[in-house]
Design a protein around this motif. Structure first.
Motif, mmCIF file in Angstrom:
data_model
loop_
_atom_site.group_PDB
_atom_site.id
_atom_site.type_symbol
_atom_site.label_atom_id
_atom_site.label_comp_id
_atom_site.label_asym_id
_atom_site.label_seq_id
_atom_site.Cartn_x
_atom_site.Cartn_y
_atom_site.Cartn_z
ATOM 1 N N TRP A 114 0.841 -1.186 0.000
ATOM 2 C CA TRP A 114 0.000 0.000 0.000
ATOM 3 C C TRP A 114 0.880 1.241 0.000
ATOM 4 C CZ3 TRP A 114 1.444 -2.776 4.214
ATOM 5 C CH2 TRP A 114 2.076 -2.074 5.248
ATOM 6 N N ASN A 115 0.338 2.334 -0.417
ATOM 7 C CA ASN A 115 0.892 3.668 -0.225
ATOM 8 C C ASN A 115 -0.265 4.655 -0.248
ATOM 9 O OD1 ASN A 115 3.707 3.511 0.193
ATOM 10 N ND2 ASN A 115 4.120 3.286 -1.993
ATOM 11 N N PRO A 116 -0.131 5.825 0.380
ATOM 12 C CA PRO A 116 -1.216 6.806 0.342
ATOM 13 C C PRO A 116 -1.512 7.248 -1.087
ATOM 14 C CG PRO A 116 0.402 7.379 2.029
ATOM 15 C CD PRO A 116 1.003 6.273 1.209
ATOM 16 N N PRO A 117 -2.722 7.733 -1.340
ATOM 17 C CA PRO A 117 -3.055 8.231 -2.673
ATOM 18 C C PRO A 117 -2.035 9.260 -3.147
ATOM 19 C CG PRO A 117 -5.016 8.117 -1.313
ATOM 20 C CD PRO A 117 -3.851 7.838 -0.407
ATOM 21 N N GLY A 118 -1.671 9.164 -4.409
ATOM 22 C CA GLY A 118 -0.677 10.068 -4.981
ATOM 23 C C GLY A 118 0.204 9.328 -5.960
ATOM 24 N N GLU A 119 1.377 9.886 -6.221
ATOM 25 C CA GLU A 119 2.223 9.360 -7.279
ATOM 26 C C GLU A 119 2.837 8.003 -6.958
ATOM 27 O OE1 GLU A 119 5.885 11.490 -8.022
ATOM 28 O OE2 GLU A 119 5.774 12.430 -6.050
ATOM 29 N N PHE A 120 2.818 7.576 -5.692
ATOM 30 C CA PHE A 120 3.442 6.314 -5.329
ATOM 31 C C PHE A 120 2.440 5.185 -5.139
ATOM 32 C CE2 PHE A 120 6.433 9.588 -3.687
ATOM 33 C CZ PHE A 120 7.481 9.311 -4.543
ATOM 34 N N SER A 121 1.196 5.402 -5.569
ATOM 35 C CA SER A 121 0.186 4.342 -5.498
ATOM 36 C C SER A 121 -0.766 4.492 -6.673
ATOM 37 C CB SER A 121 -0.570 4.400 -4.162
ATOM 38 O OG SER A 121 -1.355 5.569 -4.081
ATOM 39 N N ASP A 122 -1.834 3.700 -6.667
ATOM 40 C CA ASP A 122 -2.812 3.696 -7.734
ATOM 41 C C ASP A 122 -4.120 3.171 -7.154
ATOM 42 O OD1 ASP A 122 -2.601 0.865 -7.619
ATOM 43 O OD2 ASP A 122 -0.969 0.879 -9.056
ATOM 44 N N PRO A 123 -5.192 3.063 -7.960
ATOM 45 C CA PRO A 123 -6.468 2.626 -7.380
ATOM 46 C C PRO A 123 -6.434 1.255 -6.716
ATOM 47 C CG PRO A 123 -6.846 3.671 -9.497
ATOM 48 C CD PRO A 123 -5.355 3.537 -9.355
#
Length: 488
Positions: A273-282
């Motif tokens: 997981w990663n928080p919403p933003g450039e390092f994650s996706d839906p």
């Protein structure tokens, strides 16, 4: 659960490469010798994996990027696969992986397997033996299976393992993950009919190697093994879990793989997981506080379930490092996974940060929910600051013990674990060099745990200014903030 292409850009490349392969030659006639093992052989015993001494083994580690795709990112400073494997196993650096998962992606029915093995598998098996860790050779296909258009024919999977299995079948450090993520047909019995002959073929040349078995729908249908298991006595079943599947409550995880793991051995070879933003996706949008912490709590209570976190990388989502190879902490998964491997306590980033105990001043207070709660490390409902009704611009200022570099500020807001009344619009400012400067302006927020990048040195104060405290039309229009977590 369809994987978005930008998380698995590597897999998008596979489809094109499968048609042509790495080379046009047929199956080579001879294979190179494998190194002797340095880790105890592994054997399934009921729902446990045990070593040669009968001790239960919880395989805990990370995945690395497929070596042949290590240079896909044209704006990342890629590290060699060998360096990342060394890091994963380096206790002196704070990492304690006892297993590393090595994806094998660019494979077709015509791949020159001798050349592929020599470049992309053999060096890392040697390395694992030298390090005394386990290495999962993961046939990392993410495709339909069978004879349909674009699907992976059984002969292609069998060809790969018929070549690889006799080379590494006697190396006790090596584990085989037979097919990473078959997609369709979404039927367990159809899948078993497809993969059982592959397993049987592996066993003719590698009778003792631990096998990891995926399932249809991106390895999320392992429950089918309860009624119709693959016929093999040293095989564990795989599950892949990401935040898009829901909040990791015991009820959810029991239904997906936990209940099955009471009967059959299970290993989660992918999660992250990663928080919403450039390092994650839906697929991978999640936070350490709201997803990682409860997930680890469940896994710690089920030590017979092994796991490998996805991914020890600075590009493939959800990565553990930023593009400059800084380990990402706070609500990002990198530091949390590292601490988990080291056996550190399972705590939310809200509970441990640089401003715990720091003085906090607020513009107003509702009832007894004072500003001191902003830096108390308590993210329960009782540990919140509430602004007064009628305060149109709730403001909180945290004074640090000394000036420091602030990498990020975690803003934790809401009620009942963060649902419903999180802060919507707000700004963050830092005080440095005698002046205030705005470092972030957030609008339309829906996240109860938001890790806001800062990257400013010499900061002695942090200020939160709220302009829209809640999207609710029924609750009081007040700011509800659990914590301002300052991280250096």
């Amino acid at each position: 659960m369809e994987r978005p292409r930008h998380r698995r850009r590597s897999i998008a490349a596979v489809v094109a490469i499968v048609a042509g392969g790495l080379a046009l030659g047929g199956l080579p006639a001879a294979a190179s010798a494998a190194p002797a093992g340095s880790a105890p052989a592994l054997q399934v015993d009921g729902n446990w994996i045990r070593d040669a001494n009968g001790r239960g083994v919880t395989l805990q580690g990370v995945s690395v990027l497929a070596p042949e795709q290590n240079d896909v990112c044209d704006y990342c400073d890629s590290k060699p696969t060998a360096e990342l494997i060394d890091l994963a196993a380096d206790a002196s650096a704070g990492w304690f992986s006892d297993v590393v998962r090595l994806p094998v992606t660019e494979i077709s029915s015509t791949t020159d397997l001798a050349a592929y093995d020599a470049q992309y598998i053999a060096p890392y098996v040697d390395q694992a033996v030298d390090l005394g860790i386990y290495l999962i050779i993961d046939l990392h296909l993410v495709r339909d299976y069978g004879d349909g258009p674009g699907a992976v024919p059984q002969s292609m999977v069998k060809r790969f393992w018929d070549y690889i299995a006799p080379i590494y079948g006697s190396t006790t450090n090596v584990i085989f993950e037979v097919f990473n993520e078959p997609i369709n047909p979404a039927n367990w019995n159809t899948w078993k009919d497809y993969i059982q002959p592959v397993v049987d073929s592996i066993r003719t040349v590698a009778p003792d190697t631990l096998l990891l078995m995926g399932s249809p729908q991106w390895s999320t249908m392992l429950n089918g093994a309860l009624a119709n298991p693959v016929d093999d006595d040293n095989l564990a079943y795989v599950y892949h879990l990401y935040p898009n599947q829901g909040s990791p409550t015991p009820t959810l995880l029991d239904g997906k793989f936990g209940n099955a793991a009471n009967t059959v051995p299970v290993v989660l070879t992918e999660f992250g997981w990663n928080p919403p933003g450039e390092f994650s996706d839906p697929i991978t949008n999640g936070t350490t506080s709201n997803w990682g912490v409860p997930f680890r709590e469940y896994m710690d209570a089920h030590p017979w379930i092994g796991w490998q976190a996805w991914i020890l990388d600075n590009f493939w989502k959800p990565q553990m490092f930023d593009y400059e190879w800084n380990l990402m902490g706070g609500e990002f998964q990198g530091r949390f996974i590292k601490d988990w491997l080291a056996g550190a306590p399972n705590v939310s980033p809200c509970e441990s940060h640089d401003a715990v105990g720091a003085a906090a001043q607020v513009s107003s207070v509702h009832q007894s929910f004072s500003g001191d709660n902003l830096t108390d490390g308590d993210c329960s409902d009782a540990g919140r600051w509430l602004s007064a009704v009628g305060d149109t611009t709730p403001t909180a200022t945290v004074t640090l013990g000394s000036a420091q570099t602030v990498d990020s500020v975690g803003v934790y807001s809401g009620y009942g674990g963060g649902s419903g009344v999180v802060l919507v619009d707000f700004t963050l400012e830092v005080h440095t060099g005698g002046e205030w400067q705005q470092v972030a302006s957030i609008t339309g927020n829906t996240q109860p745990a938001l890790d806001v990048p800062v990257g400013v040195a010499g900061v002695d104060q942090v200020r939160l200014v709220v302009t829209d405290p809640s999207a609710s039309t029924t609750e009081a229009e007040i700011a509800r903030v659990y914590e301002l977590a300052v991280r250096g």
